[in-house]
Enzyme design. Structure first.
Site, PDB file in Angstrom:
ATOM      1  N   ASN A   7       0.876  -1.177   0.000  1.00  0.00           N
ATOM      2  CA  ASN A   7       0.000   0.000   0.000  1.00  0.00           C
ATOM      3  C   ASN A   7       0.908   1.220   0.000  1.00  0.00           C
ATOM      4  O   ASN A   7       1.535   1.540   1.010  1.00  0.00           O
ATOM      5  CB  ASN A   7      -0.944   0.002   1.205  1.00  0.00           C
ATOM      6  CG  ASN A   7      -1.858   1.225   1.211  1.00  0.00           C
ATOM      7  OD1 ASN A   7      -1.431   2.336   0.866  1.00  0.00           O
ATOM      8  ND2 ASN A   7      -3.107   1.044   1.579  1.00  0.00           N
ATOM      9  N   GLU A  34      -3.844   1.935  -3.049  1.00  0.00           N
ATOM     10  CA  GLU A  34      -3.918   3.376  -2.747  1.00  0.00           C
ATOM     11  C   GLU A  34      -2.928   4.169  -3.598  1.00  0.00           C
ATOM     12  O   GLU A  34      -2.156   4.973  -3.077  1.00  0.00           O
ATOM     13  CB  GLU A  34      -3.696   3.656  -1.248  1.00  0.00           C
ATOM     14  CG  GLU A  34      -4.939   3.407  -0.408  1.00  0.00           C
ATOM     15  CD  GLU A  34      -4.973   4.239   0.870  1.00  0.00           C
ATOM     16  OE1 GLU A  34      -5.532   5.340   0.834  1.00  0.00           O
ATOM     17  OE2 GLU A  34      -4.435   3.785   1.899  1.00  0.00           O
ATOM     18  N   ASP A 149      -4.050  -4.820   0.758  1.00  0.00           N
ATOM     19  CA  ASP A 149      -4.417  -4.221   2.042  1.00  0.00           C
ATOM     20  C   ASP A 149      -5.831  -4.688   2.350  1.00  0.00           C
ATOM     21  O   ASP A 149      -6.788  -4.182   1.774  1.00  0.00           O
ATOM     22  CB  ASP A 149      -4.330  -2.696   1.936  1.00  0.00           C
ATOM     23  CG  ASP A 149      -4.787  -1.997   3.214  1.00  0.00           C
ATOM     24  OD1 ASP A 149      -5.194  -2.691   4.166  1.00  0.00           O
ATOM     25  OD2 ASP A 149      -4.737  -0.757   3.243  1.00  0.00           O
ATOM     26  N   ASN A 151      -7.331  -4.445   5.240  1.00  0.00           N
ATOM     27  CA  ASN A 151      -7.956  -3.684   6.325  1.00  0.00           C
ATOM     28  C   ASN A 151      -8.625  -4.622   7.333  1.00  0.00           C
ATOM     29  O   ASN A 151      -9.722  -4.345   7.842  1.00  0.00           O
ATOM     30  CB  ASN A 151      -8.943  -2.646   5.780  1.00  0.00           C
ATOM     31  CG  ASN A 151      -8.280  -1.311   5.476  1.00  0.00           C
ATOM     32  OD1 ASN A 151      -7.532  -0.772   6.302  1.00  0.00           O
ATOM     33  ND2 ASN A 151      -8.520  -0.786   4.294  1.00  0.00           N
ATOM     34  N   ASP A 249       2.606   4.717   5.180  1.00  0.00           N
ATOM     35  CA  ASP A 249       2.299   4.192   6.526  1.00  0.00           C
ATOM     36  C   ASP A 249       2.233   2.654   6.520  1.00  0.00           C
ATOM     37  O   ASP A 249       2.200   2.047   7.593  1.00  0.00           O
ATOM     38  CB  ASP A 249       1.046   4.833   7.133  1.00  0.00           C
ATOM     39  CG  ASP A 249      -0.086   5.049   6.142  1.00  0.00           C
ATOM     40  OD1 ASP A 249       0.003   4.565   4.996  1.00  0.00           O
ATOM     41  OD2 ASP A 249      -1.074   5.704   6.522  1.00  0.00           O
ATOM     42  N   HIS A 250       2.243   2.045   5.323  1.00  0.00           N
ATOM     43  CA  HIS A 250       2.342   0.579   5.198  1.00  0.00           C
ATOM     44  C   HIS A 250       3.739   0.200   4.709  1.00  0.00           C
ATOM     45  O   HIS A 250       4.421   1.015   4.075  1.00  0.00           O
ATOM     46  CB  HIS A 250       1.349   0.048   4.167  1.00  0.00           C
ATOM     47  CG  HIS A 250      -0.092   0.264   4.496  1.00  0.00           C
ATOM     48  ND1 HIS A 250      -0.946  -0.761   4.824  1.00  0.00           N
ATOM     49  CD2 HIS A 250      -0.847   1.394   4.538  1.00  0.00           C
ATOM     50  CE1 HIS A 250      -2.166  -0.283   5.040  1.00  0.00           C
ATOM     51  NE2 HIS A 250      -2.130   1.032   4.875  1.00  0.00           N
TER      52      HIS A 250
END
Length: 259
Positions: A7, A34, A149, A151, A249-250
DNA sequence: ATGGTCGATGGTCGA
């Protein structure tokens, strides 16, 4: 065949970090999520110059997925079947032609917060649609990789502070049950097939010094069909990428297949 | 307990 999920949190803002990681990790196939880019504004030339084919399924502003591959790709599918009204770009498939043909599916599963609510309903409906697509593809009995991802925090040990996530869409019982339904179709979660125990994360929030405090969660997963699981020789989380310059952030998670 | 950080956008929203 090294297959990674990453991501990237905005491919245009992250292009230097992405190119550096491609040089270091040298994956054969990358499933990006993303990208926050349209197909037209995706920085494809910089990636093609490194020897990768680029297939995108973009969207303006949000979401967006892509496949990068040093190996030939066939039969690209750009959306998750089952809801013609769904405008969100969260799914891309292709067959990678290596020593073996491997069908890869890159996915950006909806976040679902706040829960309960319409966004959470969309998440659960999307997971049910994904389950139907997985069933279809399993019938081919080909090696399949579903990477992205998700989630989804599968278990308490996949969060540094599980108590902070009990009401969150990433950890609610219905979310985890839907994830288990995917596994119960016969898929293998690559990382947990090899590594046990707490302390392994793929995401650290930008806020509240989550990274220096190692307050992470493991939400980026690779699920393998039986034929793909039999080919797996390694799985790793590229944790150090989070300490790099202007990081997502990933971080990337990857497998090696004997294919 | 509270507030905190990013990216894409150009109007705040999604995470």
């Amino acid at each position: 065949m090294k297959i990674a999920t990453f991501n990237i949190n905005g491919v245009k803002a992250r292009i230097e970090a992405l190119l550096s990681w491609l040089d270091e990790a040298r994956p054969d196939v990358v499933l990006l999520q993303e990208i926050k880019s349209t197909d037209e504004t995706f920085p494809r030339e910089l990636i093609e110059d490194k020897g990768y084919r680029v297939e995108t399924h973009g969207q303006k502003g949000f979401n967006g997925v892509a496949i990068l591959s040093r190996l030939p790709l066939e039969d690209v599918v750009r959306r998750l079947p089952g809801d013609e009204a769904d405008e969100q770009s969260r799914w891309i498939e292709a067959t990678v032609i290596g020593d073996r043909a491997v069908r890869v599916c890159g996915l950006y599963l909806p976040n679902g917060n706040p829960a309960p609510g319409p966004k959470y309903d969309y998440k659960l409906a999307w997971m049910a649609r994904m389950e139907r697509r997985v069933i279809e593809l399993l019938a081919t009995e080909e090696p399949l990789v579903f990477a992205g991802d998700y989630n989804v925090i599968p278990q308490a040990e996949d969060a540094a502070k599980p108590e902070a996530w009990t009401e969150d869409a990433l950890f609610r019982p219905e979310t985890r049950a839907a994830f288990r339904r995917l596994l119960n179709l016969g898929l293998t979660e690559a990382f947990r097939a090899r590594v046990q125990g707490p302390g392994h994360y793929s995401f650290w929030d930008y806020q509240a010094q989550a990274w220096p405090r190692n307050n992470g969660i493991r939400i980026d997963h690779l699920l393998l069909s039986p034929q793909a699981a039999d080919l797996m020789t390694d799985v790793q989380i590229d944790r150090d990428v989070r300490a790099g310059e202007k990081p997502s952030d990933h971080v990337p998670v990857w497998i090696e297949l004997a294919a």
